[in-house]
Design an enzyme around this catalytic site. Structure first.
Site, PDB file in Angstrom:
ATOM      1  CG  HIS A 101      -1.134   8.780   4.603  1.00 24.67           C
ATOM      2  ND1 HIS A 101      -1.791   9.660   3.785  1.00 24.67           N
ATOM      3  CD2 HIS A 101      -1.553   7.536   4.229  1.00 24.67           C
ATOM      4  CE1 HIS A 101      -2.582   8.986   2.954  1.00 24.67           C
ATOM      5  NE2 HIS A 101      -2.445   7.697   3.203  1.00 24.67           N
ATOM      6  CG  ASP A 150      -1.172   4.463   2.688  1.00 22.01           C
ATOM      7  OD1 ASP A 150      -1.076   5.245   1.736  1.00 22.01           O
ATOM      8  OD2 ASP A 150      -2.092   4.515   3.536  1.00 22.01           O
ATOM      9  CG  ASP A 170      -3.084   0.890  -2.566  1.00 24.77           C
ATOM     10  OD1 ASP A 170      -1.870   1.203  -2.519  1.00 24.77           O
ATOM     11  OD2 ASP A 170      -3.808   0.885  -1.556  1.00 24.77           O
ATOM     12  CG  HIS A 171      -2.473   4.768  -3.510  1.00 20.62           C
ATOM     13  ND1 HIS A 171      -1.622   5.145  -2.499  1.00 20.62           N
ATOM     14  CD2 HIS A 171      -3.518   4.157  -2.905  1.00 20.62           C
ATOM     15  CE1 HIS A 171      -2.145   4.798  -1.337  1.00 20.62           C
ATOM     16  NE2 HIS A 171      -3.298   4.184  -1.546  1.00 20.62           N
ATOM     17  CB  THR A 173      -5.737  -3.054   1.172  1.00 18.40           C
ATOM     18  OG1 THR A 173      -5.361  -1.677   1.119  1.00 18.40           O
ATOM     19  CG2 THR A 173      -5.109  -3.808   0.021  1.00 18.40           C
ATOM     20  CD  GLU A 206      -2.888  -3.425   2.848  1.00 18.71           C
ATOM     21  OE1 GLU A 206      -3.547  -3.881   3.801  1.00 18.71           O
ATOM     22  OE2 GLU A 206      -3.013  -2.259   2.440  1.00 18.71           O
ATOM     23  CB  SER A 254      -6.311   2.098   0.302  1.00 17.09           C
ATOM     24  OG  SER A 254      -5.057   2.723   0.364  1.00 17.09           O
ATOM     25  CG  ASP A 312      -2.101   0.931   1.086  1.00 22.21           C
ATOM     26  OD1 ASP A 312      -1.912   2.055   0.578  1.00 22.21           O
ATOM     27  OD2 ASP A 312      -3.211   0.554   1.497  1.00 22.21           O
TER      28      ASP A 312
HETATM   29 MG    MG Z   1      -4.233  -0.659   2.707  1.00 22.89          MG
HETATM   30 ZN    ZN Z   2      -3.193   5.992   2.184  1.00 26.59          ZN
END
Ligand code: MG
Ligand code: ZN
Length: 370
Positions: free
Chosen positions: A269, A265, A307-308, A153, A260, A100, A60
């Site tokens: 952030h 992620d 996912d990004h 996710t 995952e 997500s 993620d």
């Molecule tokens: Mg996730």
């Molecule tokens: Zn995020």
């Protein structure tokens, strides 16, 4: 047969021509024939092999800058062993920048949806997921995450809810699905009686237990909703992945497993570079476990993607001697840059080039033959 007959005819013709042809012309004729055969062999080799098992690993928020940084600071990654690599466009149905939930729903259902949606179309219609289809076809299935199993996710592989924050409702979508192996956090969202009624052996704690004679297994890392960072988890994700693969691979019909690396992620952030890199290296251990199984097994497709990207991470300078990187984040949110997809095993050549996130589902579905 038809091709063989044609080739034989060609060779006979060339032999007949041999007498009337000059020697260089004869050589050219042979070369043309050989190049045709060679092209034919190439087409044969391009026949796509189909896997029995698919392991989809999602980092993620894992973009190329995150991967580059972790590879440099760790002195290499298992990700570098993959030969078939592509690029994935990540936009959701209603936003250039996906979240997500929409990102995972694209992978799990093959449809772009609005940010926040879990396993629903952009018109909020429930869509069958690749995990649910695998169950329906008699395959074994598993979900592993370094966060709550109800989080966007993993939740998008079994849940169908309008808002990713509806953790209780997402957990309610879990029961009676028959998912065989689950590892993560989020225990307070789940009803232990319903899990028992569903024949789950529920284990809570950081350490492995033997899984002999266990039908379905739900492994909560702790009693909490939250999962600690990799420094505290140790090699939990790798262990959960290795054990999950062993458990699921006893099904001769095959399995689907989603793993995952959830907190890459969260490092993005928080604009916390060390958090990002350590979570990515931890995730890479799980990738290695999947890859090692696939290399031995020969019937397993391993896909690793994101996912990004998160944070718009930029690597500005670095020291080759100290293995340090000067960097900056351009935001505390996700970015619109394409993410890589790495593929190994039967069917992996389908995941090269530039594709949409929804294509990943379509290709997995077609390879399974659903
Ligand atoms: Mg996730
Ligand atoms: Zn995020």
């Amino acid at each position: 047969m038809k091709n063989k007959a044609l080739k034989f005819e060609k060779i006979t013709q060339i032999c007949k021509m041999r007498k009337s042809l000059s020697y260089p012309s004869f050589l050219i004729a042979i070369c043309i024939l050989f190049s045709n055969c060679h092209a034919g062999a190439k087409v044969m080799a391009q026949k796509i092999e189909k896997p029995l098992n698919i392991i989809l690993l999602i980092g993620d928020g894992m973009g190329l800058a995150q991967i580059s940084a972790a590879a440099f600071m760790n002195g290499g990654l298992a990700l570098e062993l993959f030969k078939n690599i592509g690029l994935v466009k990540t936009s959701s149905a209603n936003n250039y920048i996906t979240d997500s939930a929409a990102g995972a729903t694209a992978y799990s259902t093959g449809e772009k949806t609005y940010n926040g949606a879990i396993g629903l179309s952009k018109d909020s219609i429930s869509l069958p997921t690749i995990l649910e289809m695998s169950e329906a076809h008699g395959l074994s299935t598993g979900l592993i995450a370094t966060c709550s199993i109800t989080h966007a996710t993993p939740g998008s592989f079994f849940g169908h809810q309008k808002n990713r924050e509806m953790h209780k409702e997402i957990a309610n979508d879990f029961y009676t699905k028959g998912i065989d192996y689950v590892a993560g956090t989020g225990k307070p969202y789940f009803d232990m009686n319903r899990l028992k009624a569903d024949n789950y052996t529920v284990h809570t704690g950081k350490d492995l237990i033997g899984l002999d004679a266990i039908q379905k297994y739900f492994w909560f890392y702790n009693d909490s909703i939250d999962a600690p960072k990799s420094a505290e988890r140790g090699l939990w994700l790798k262990q959960a992945t290795s054990q999950g693969i062993q458990f699921l691979s006893s099904n001769k019909k095959g399995f689907f497993l989603m793993v995952e690396g959830s907190q890459i992620d969260w490092g993005g952030h928080a604009n916390d570079f060390n958090y990002t890199v350590t979570e990515l290296i931890d995730f890479d251990h799980a990738v290695r476990a999947a890859l090692e199984f696939a290399q031995k097994d020969g019937n397993t497709l391993v896909l690793v993607t994101a996912d990004h990207e998160t944070g718009g991470l930029s690597l500005d300078a670095g020291s080759l001697t100290n293995k340090t990187i000067e960097h900056h984040y351009s935001s505390t949110h996700h970015s619109g840059i394409m993410v890589p997809i790495y593929a190994y095993g039967p069917g992996s050549e389908l995941f090269t080039g530039t594709i949409e996130n929804t294509d990943v589902f379509k290709k997995m579905k077609s390879l399974y033959g659903f």
